[in-house]
Design a protein around this motif. Structure first.
Motif, mmCIF file in Angstrom:
data_model
loop_
_atom_site.group_PDB
_atom_site.id
_atom_site.type_symbol
_atom_site.label_atom_id
_atom_site.label_comp_id
_atom_site.label_asym_id
_atom_site.label_seq_id
_atom_site.Cartn_x
_atom_site.Cartn_y
_atom_site.Cartn_z
ATOM 1 N N LEU A 19 0.823 -1.191 0.000
ATOM 2 C CA LEU A 19 0.000 0.000 0.000
ATOM 3 C C LEU A 19 0.859 1.243 0.000
ATOM 4 N N VAL A 20 1.898 1.242 0.843
ATOM 5 C CA VAL A 20 2.779 2.393 0.884
ATOM 6 C C VAL A 20 3.487 2.571 -0.450
ATOM 7 N N ALA A 21 3.868 1.460 -1.058
ATOM 8 C CA ALA A 21 4.541 1.548 -2.348
ATOM 9 C C ALA A 21 3.668 2.205 -3.391
ATOM 10 N N SER A 22 2.343 2.024 -3.285
ATOM 11 C CA SER A 22 1.449 2.634 -4.275
ATOM 12 C C SER A 22 1.464 4.143 -4.191
ATOM 13 N N ALA A 23 1.917 4.702 -3.049
ATOM 14 C CA ALA A 23 1.977 6.148 -2.903
ATOM 15 C C ALA A 23 3.339 6.711 -3.286
ATOM 16 N N GLY A 24 4.232 5.844 -3.766
ATOM 17 C CA GLY A 24 5.484 6.341 -4.300
ATOM 18 C C GLY A 24 6.704 6.038 -3.474
ATOM 19 N N THR A 25 6.570 5.321 -2.343
ATOM 20 C CA THR A 25 7.730 4.950 -1.567
ATOM 21 C C THR A 25 8.183 3.559 -1.958
ATOM 22 N N SER A 26 9.341 3.149 -1.471
ATOM 23 C CA SER A 26 9.890 1.850 -1.854
ATOM 24 C C SER A 26 9.177 0.730 -1.119
ATOM 25 N N PRO A 27 8.821 -0.356 -1.800
ATOM 26 C CA PRO A 27 8.145 -1.470 -1.142
ATOM 27 C C PRO A 27 9.107 -2.283 -0.301
ATOM 28 N N ALA A 28 8.581 -2.847 0.801
ATOM 29 C CA ALA A 28 9.357 -3.784 1.595
ATOM 30 C C ALA A 28 9.215 -5.166 0.987
ATOM 31 N N PRO A 29 10.165 -6.060 1.236
ATOM 32 C CA PRO A 29 10.032 -7.423 0.717
ATOM 33 C C PRO A 29 8.777 -8.089 1.254
ATOM 34 N N ALA A 30 8.074 -8.814 0.419
ATOM 35 C CA ALA A 30 6.845 -9.487 0.813
ATOM 36 C C ALA A 30 7.095 -10.987 0.927
ATOM 37 N N ALA A 31 6.470 -11.590 1.918
ATOM 38 C CA ALA A 31 6.591 -13.040 2.083
ATOM 39 C C ALA A 31 5.628 -13.737 1.140
ATOM 40 N N ALA A 32 6.142 -14.636 0.320
ATOM 41 C CA ALA A 32 5.325 -15.228 -0.737
ATOM 42 C C ALA A 32 4.258 -16.157 -0.196
ATOM 43 N N SER A 33 4.435 -16.692 1.007
ATOM 44 C CA SER A 33 3.518 -17.712 1.499
ATOM 45 C C SER A 33 2.409 -17.162 2.387
ATOM 46 N N THR A 34 2.344 -15.860 2.555
ATOM 47 C CA THR A 34 1.370 -15.278 3.473
ATOM 48 C C THR A 34 -0.001 -15.174 2.823
ATOM 49 N N THR A 35 -1.023 -15.068 3.685
ATOM 50 C CA THR A 35 -2.399 -14.892 3.221
ATOM 51 C C THR A 35 -2.744 -13.413 3.260
ATOM 52 N N PRO A 36 -3.239 -12.840 2.179
ATOM 53 C CA PRO A 36 -3.597 -11.421 2.197
ATOM 54 C C PRO A 36 -4.666 -11.145 3.247
ATOM 55 N N PRO A 37 -4.716 -9.927 3.749
ATOM 56 C CA PRO A 37 -5.703 -9.593 4.779
ATOM 57 C C PRO A 37 -7.134 -9.668 4.246
ATOM 58 N N ASN A 38 -8.052 -9.954 5.156
ATOM 59 C CA ASN A 38 -9.484 -9.936 4.856
ATOM 60 C C ASN A 38 -10.036 -8.536 5.091
ATOM 61 N N ILE A 39 -11.233 -8.291 4.554
ATOM 62 C CA ILE A 39 -11.907 -6.995 4.725
ATOM 63 C C ILE A 39 -13.354 -7.234 5.099
ATOM 64 N N VAL A 40 -13.793 -6.608 6.186
ATOM 65 C CA VAL A 40 -15.207 -6.555 6.557
ATOM 66 C C VAL A 40 -15.620 -5.094 6.492
ATOM 67 N N PHE A 41 -16.489 -4.776 5.562
ATOM 68 C CA PHE A 41 -16.914 -3.389 5.306
ATOM 69 C C PHE A 41 -18.387 -3.248 5.667
ATOM 70 N N VAL A 42 -18.668 -2.428 6.676
ATOM 71 C CA VAL A 42 -20.043 -2.143 7.079
ATOM 72 C C VAL A 42 -20.387 -0.734 6.616
ATOM 73 N N LEU A 43 -21.339 -0.640 5.698
ATOM 74 C CA LEU A 43 -21.786 0.645 5.157
ATOM 75 C C LEU A 43 -23.235 0.862 5.565
ATOM 76 N N VAL A 44 -23.498 1.940 6.281
ATOM 77 C CA VAL A 44 -24.859 2.246 6.713
ATOM 78 C C VAL A 44 -25.409 3.393 5.890
ATOM 79 N N ASP A 45 -26.700 3.634 6.010
ATOM 80 C CA ASP A 45 -27.411 4.545 5.127
ATOM 81 C C ASP A 45 -27.919 5.764 5.892
ATOM 82 N N ASP A 46 -27.443 6.943 5.514
ATOM 83 C CA ASP A 46 -27.908 8.209 6.111
ATOM 84 C C ASP A 46 -27.467 8.399 7.558
ATOM 85 N N LEU A 47 -26.373 7.806 7.953
ATOM 86 C CA LEU A 47 -25.922 7.976 9.328
ATOM 87 C C LEU A 47 -25.049 9.217 9.448
ATOM 88 N N ALA A 48 -25.487 10.164 10.263
ATOM 89 C CA ALA A 48 -24.708 11.360 10.544
ATOM 90 C C ALA A 48 -23.840 11.134 11.775
#
Length: 487
Positions: A19-48
């Protein structure tokens, strides 16, 4: 409960480095055997923001994660905002400006090819199991049994604002829910969300689930177990309550003081809204506990937000949205998960166009050049000094809502005419298509009660117009990033 474990998985570090690399900085080495993170996105309607005080589990999520205090939507209206969330694009690039054709709605979103370029399609292509539950886009009809691309599992509803007596398209089968306590929609999608997490985690594949509630959208229907809560609760009386700004635009200027009947209705409905979000709050607690029980909490981002805000009595507006005032365009965004600091607020100018590229970079997907937004996790890892834009764009077409639009405002003048707005950390500038202008210096006028545009110098007016014009005409990640750096 229920604090997410603090330990950071190696997988999350590798993903965040990307993610940081996408903003123009140098990427750190990535482990090839790791599982990418999951995402749980809760979007509500008209909540102030004023409802978060009644949501202890959202507050707990804030304590466990990072809150973006200057998070704005591209349009304070359901379908345009959701279109921007799915794609990472402004309304001028999705083509969705309203809830209905020919200027918006599900049909326009689909016909313009937006569905083939969402964060769901990007993550599914990366091997994610994906699921969607609840409200999709205005005009979507579950009876057609259509499932948009990118979703492994689909539980989409149409007009289910009443929370009971609705249909869900459940993976190509139309299922009717009735009027029993067990049919309450927020509870139904909560149970389905927990089931999906359990099954997806057991498969040892990365997953994304979006749970999109109708609550607390009108008619503000709480679960029956919450009907007696908050006795005597009334809507907040801010300094903007029942007050017109000076030099108000024509669409608003004619509004007289709120009547006793209007105030009574606002207070009743605010209490109902507070009651309605109790089921959402319980859902967040249940989803986070399921992540713990399934052993994936350390490697899951939990994201909470709203498609738009809501006004109730401020600026002599009764109940609604669609304006450029902060109560409509500034909404909660809270993120907790791997490498996200706990109990931190970030003041940078972020928008709902940033969610899609954020999710895509979490999953290791490339972000297309025509996406207008930028990954937010660069702010988390880079801290408060990370480079970021200084201006956000709001685009709105109006008034023109048909009587069957769930967001029509038929009480007094509540629907602004077409405008574009530029919002920074210190001011809000609005251009209406009829030539009217607004300028609020929020450093001295945080409730936006003094329109001081007429007193600005000619040079300042020209700069504001030029900055706004650049944003409303940008069409790529690079050009929108450049245009977002305003004075």
């Amino acid at each position: 409960m229920r604090k997410l474990p603090a330990a950071l998985a190696t997988a999350a570090l590798a993903a965040t480095a990307g993610l940081v690399a996408s903003a123009g900085t140098s990427p750190a080495p990535a482990a090839a055997s790791t599982t990418p993170p999951n995402i749980v996105f809760v979007l509500v309607d008209d909540l102030a923001w004023n409802l978060v005080q009644h949501m202890p589990n959202v507050q707990r999520l804030q304590s466990d994660g990072t809150t973006f205090t200057n998070y704005t939507v591209t349009d304070s209206l359901c379908c345009p905002s959701r279109s921007s969330i799915f794609t990472g694009k402004f309304p001028h690039d999705t083509g969705v400006f309203t809830n209905e054709s020919p200027d918006g709605g599900f049909a326009v979103f689909r016909n313009r090819g937006n569905e083939s370029r969402t964060f769901a399609t990007a993550l599914q292509a990366q091997g994610y199991t994906t699921a969607f539950m609840g409200k999709y886009l205005n005009g979507y009809l579950p009876k057609d049994l259509y499932t948009p691309p990118g979703w492994t599992e689909w539980y989409g509803a149409g007009n289910a604002y009443g929370e009971y007596n609705y249909n869900l398209n459940e993976n190509g089968t139309l299922v009717h829910y009735g009027n029993t306590d067990a049919d309450y929609l927020t509870d139904v999608v909560s149970a389905k969300g927990k089931s999906f997490i359990q099954r997806a985690a057991a498969s040892h594949k990365p997953f994304l689930v979006e749970i999109s509630t109708f609550a607390p959208h009108g008619p503000f229907t709480p679960a029956r177990q919450d009907l007696d809560k908050f006795p005597g609760l009334t809507a907040p009386r801010t300094p903007a309550w029942d007050t017109l700004p000076t030099n108000a635009p024509t669409w608003l200027a004619g509004n007289g003081p709120l009547t006793a009947a209007e105030i009574q209705k606002i207070d009743i409905d605010y209490r109902k809204r507070a009651q309605a979000v109790q089921a959402v709050d319980r859902m967040i607690d249940g989803l986070r506990q399921q992540l713990v029980d399934s052993g994936v909490a350390d490697n899951t981002y939990v994201v909470f937000s709203s498609d738009n805000g809501f006004h109730m009595g401020d600026h002599r507006l009764v109940e609604g949205k669609q304006t450029a005032f902060d109560h409509d365009v500034v909404v909660p965004l809270v993120i907790a998960g791997p490498n996200v600091p706990s109990g931190i607020s970030r003041p940078q100018i972020v928008q709902n166009i940033d969610l899609a590229p954020t999710f895509e970079r979490v999953g290791g997907a490339a972000v297309a050049g025509d996406v207008d937004g930028r990954s937010l996790l660069t702010l988390v890892t880079g801290g408060p000094t990370a480079p970021w834009r200084t201006g956000s764009l709001i685009e709105h077409h109006g008034p023109g809502a048909s009587p069957d639009d769930p967001d029509v405002q038929d009480a007094r003048n509540g629907m602004p005419t077409t405008y574009e707005a530029l919002r920074t950390a210190t001011y809000t500038y609005v251009e209406y298509d009829n030539g009217e202008r607004e300028y609020y210096d929020r450093t001295t006028d945080s409730y936006q009660l003094r329109n001081t545009y007429a007193g600005l110098s000619a040079a300042r007016k020209a700069t504001l117009h030029s900055d706004l014009d650049a944003l409303k005409n940008c069409h790529t990640n690079a050009s929108c990033w450049t245009a977002g750096h305003v004075s």
